[in-house]
Design an enzyme around this catalytic site. Sequence first.
Site, PDB file in Angstrom:
ATOM      1  N   ASP A  33       3.320  -4.835   8.034  1.00 15.51           N
ATOM      2  CA  ASP A  33       2.107  -4.033   7.899  1.00 15.51           C
ATOM      3  C   ASP A  33       0.909  -4.956   8.163  1.00 15.51           C
ATOM      4  O   ASP A  33       0.498  -5.717   7.299  1.00 15.51           O
ATOM      5  CB  ASP A  33       2.026  -3.431   6.491  1.00 15.51           C
ATOM      6  CG  ASP A  33       0.742  -2.627   6.294  1.00 15.51           C
ATOM      7  OD1 ASP A  33      -0.061  -2.545   7.257  1.00 15.51           O
ATOM      8  OD2 ASP A  33       0.554  -2.090   5.193  1.00 15.51           O
ATOM      9  N   GLN A  63      -4.356  -4.918   7.425  1.00 19.16           N
ATOM     10  CA  GLN A  63      -5.457  -5.781   6.982  1.00 19.16           C
ATOM     11  C   GLN A  63      -5.497  -7.077   7.785  1.00 19.16           C
ATOM     12  O   GLN A  63      -6.568  -7.528   8.196  1.00 19.16           O
ATOM     13  CB  GLN A  63      -5.308  -6.112   5.486  1.00 19.16           C
ATOM     14  CG  GLN A  63      -5.453  -4.923   4.556  1.00 19.16           C
ATOM     15  CD  GLN A  63      -6.875  -4.379   4.485  1.00 19.16           C
ATOM     16  OE1 GLN A  63      -7.844  -5.028   4.850  1.00 19.16           O
ATOM     17  NE2 GLN A  63      -7.004  -3.149   4.019  1.00 19.16           N
ATOM     18  N   HIS A  78       0.872  -1.182   0.000  1.00 24.08           N
ATOM     19  CA  HIS A  78       0.000   0.000   0.000  1.00 24.08           C
ATOM     20  C   HIS A  78       0.908   1.231   0.000  1.00 24.08           C
ATOM     21  O   HIS A  78       2.024   1.186   0.535  1.00 24.08           O
ATOM     22  CB  HIS A  78      -0.836  -0.065   1.285  1.00 24.08           C
ATOM     23  CG  HIS A  78      -1.893   0.975   1.438  1.00 24.08           C
ATOM     24  ND1 HIS A  78      -1.620   2.260   1.816  1.00 24.08           N
ATOM     25  CD2 HIS A  78      -3.241   0.901   1.290  1.00 24.08           C
ATOM     26  CE1 HIS A  78      -2.753   2.937   1.905  1.00 24.08           C
ATOM     27  NE2 HIS A  78      -3.758   2.147   1.586  1.00 24.08           N
ATOM     28  N   LYS A 112      -9.957  -0.026  10.785  1.00 27.33           N
ATOM     29  CA  LYS A 112     -10.269  -1.257  10.042  1.00 27.33           C
ATOM     30  C   LYS A 112     -10.638  -2.382  11.014  1.00 27.33           C
ATOM     31  O   LYS A 112     -11.230  -3.373  10.635  1.00 27.33           O
ATOM     32  CB  LYS A 112      -9.081  -1.690   9.189  1.00 27.33           C
ATOM     33  CG  LYS A 112      -8.737  -0.697   8.076  1.00 27.33           C
ATOM     34  CD  LYS A 112      -7.668  -1.235   7.175  1.00 27.33           C
ATOM     35  CE  LYS A 112      -6.938  -0.167   6.405  1.00 27.33           C
ATOM     36  NZ  LYS A 112      -7.715   0.415   5.302  1.00 27.33           N
ATOM     37  N   CYS A 144      -4.850   2.635  -3.502  1.00 31.80           N
ATOM     38  CA  CYS A 144      -3.581   3.137  -2.931  1.00 31.80           C
ATOM     39  C   CYS A 144      -2.453   2.137  -3.163  1.00 31.80           C
ATOM     40  O   CYS A 144      -1.633   1.881  -2.265  1.00 31.80           O
ATOM     41  CB  CYS A 144      -3.710   3.429  -1.438  1.00 31.80           C
ATOM     42  SG  CYS A 144      -4.836   4.756  -1.069  1.00 31.80           S
TER      43      CYS A 144
HETATM   44  C1  LIG Z   1      -2.396  -2.817   3.677  1.00 33.82           C
HETATM   45  C2  LIG Z   1      -2.640  -1.423   4.170  1.00 33.82           C
HETATM   46  N1  LIG Z   1      -1.640  -0.755   4.754  1.00 33.82           N
HETATM   47  C3  LIG Z   1      -1.804   0.496   5.220  1.00 33.82           C
HETATM   48  C4  LIG Z   1      -3.008   1.136   5.114  1.00 33.82           C
HETATM   49  C5  LIG Z   1      -3.135   2.541   5.631  1.00 33.82           C
HETATM   50  O1  LIG Z   1      -4.067   2.644   6.666  1.00 33.82           O
HETATM   51  P1  LIG Z   1      -4.433   4.104   7.221  1.00 33.82           P
HETATM   52  O2  LIG Z   1      -4.970   4.873   6.051  1.00 33.82           O
HETATM   53  O3  LIG Z   1      -5.457   3.863   8.277  1.00 33.82           O
HETATM   54  O4  LIG Z   1      -3.178   4.683   7.742  1.00 33.82           O
HETATM   55  C6  LIG Z   1      -4.074   0.495   4.490  1.00 33.82           C
HETATM   56  C7  LIG Z   1      -5.370   1.187   4.296  1.00 33.82           C
HETATM   57  O5  LIG Z   1      -6.112   0.906   3.388  1.00 33.82           O
HETATM   58  C8  LIG Z   1      -3.888  -0.819   4.017  1.00 33.82           C
HETATM   59  O6  LIG Z   1      -4.878  -1.495   3.418  1.00 33.82           O
END
Ligand SMILES: Cc1ncc(COP(=O)(O)O)c(C=O)c1O
Length: 403
Positions: free
Chosen positions: A197, A200, A119, A223, A361
């Site tokens: 990360d 998810q 992401h 999430k 993203c």
């Molecule tokens: C895999 C992953 N990493 C990071 C993020 C970033 O999360 P946030 O926007 O809450 O910082 C997301 C959000 O969609 C995501 O799906």
Amino acid sequence: MIESVRREFPILSETVRGKPFVFLDSAASAQKPECVLQAIAQSVHHCYANIHRGLYAMSEKATEAYEDVRHKIARFINAYDAREVIYTSNSTAAFNLLAYTFGSRVKPGQKIMISELEHHANLVPWLMLRDRCGVELEVAPIDEHGDIDLEAYEALLARGDIALVAVTHMSNVLGTVTPAKELARLAHQYGARLLLDASQSIVHYPVDVQELDIDYMAFTGHKLYGPTGIGVLWGRYDYLNELPPFMGGGDMIKSVSFTGASYADVPHRFEAGTPPILEVIGLGAAIDFVERIGRDVILKHEQHLVDVASRSLSEVKGLRILGNPRERGGVFSFVMEGAHPHDLAVLLDQQGIAVRAGQHCAEPLMDRLGVKATARASFAVYTTEEEIGALIKGLETARALLA
Ligand SMILES: Cc1ncc(COP(=O)(O)O)c(C=O)c1O
């Protein structure tokens, strides 16, 4: 069971365009159960003041509630110590914190490695580090199924110049669940640390930092059925405590004069200013919710949905599911012949069905997959088989109109 869980989410009984609301975009942000809203309201009504500063009973009570959640999170992820839990505003803030602080300690010639699945939150902060300090990026490739190519991953590590691997535990595009324990083992074998990360994965899977033997991890509250504005950076205590501060301000210092400052130990070193107190309380309630339902129960339900969706989506004519990973969490990206993903999303919306469409993203991953955009359906504990049925019906209607 799911019917009673659904009753805890008032928004799920809404109608959209006169149709029952079918929410299939939980990977973007999950809906909130009543208990999260109530915990925040309860705090506002009975237990609110700024924390750490007031020498009065209400502030002490609020501080205790705020710090209790730190312990709850530590138990939830099996941290070695509650001081390893740093509150941030979301995962993105956690990555930026680490890119700035860890990044400033990377030795000349050392690199950061990410993967093709990442992401933007786990990519752009590292690109900014490169632009600021010249720290180069290496990208571990995926194979044709959407799994990380472990041979290529190890070959990149074997060059011996990777300081940190920053990699997802579950792709928000393909649903790929990565073998985090093996990725960490290999990283350590070649002298690198590993940042996971879990934005998810933590929603669907138990994530145990000791069992995975990782070094840092980030996740985001909204999430995980919690509020927006709260996330977590976890790291091994010594690995966090050796890093310089990120943001300066109140609550992160030991002492300050007009000529200099000395800094608090972690976690407070990284929590400058008034933190998201109510959001922390809400995240604590969200974790209670997940534990009350049971992480094994959630996983079993969602894996069943993944099986149902795999079968039924592959039967929709002209529809192609992207990726076929060894293990998939509740996320499906797909494209339909002759239909732009945005048009698909709009047509589904007319039937009350909310899916995401676009690049998610993850623009470099879109390039790697050779598509401009996809439509994406994602599941949560409250998703039902009937909703997947509604999606399939909606896709067939869309196809009849577009193809
Ligand atoms: C895999 C992953 N990493 C990071 C993020 C970033 O999360 P946030 O926007 O809450 O910082 C997301 C959000 O969609 C995501 O799906």
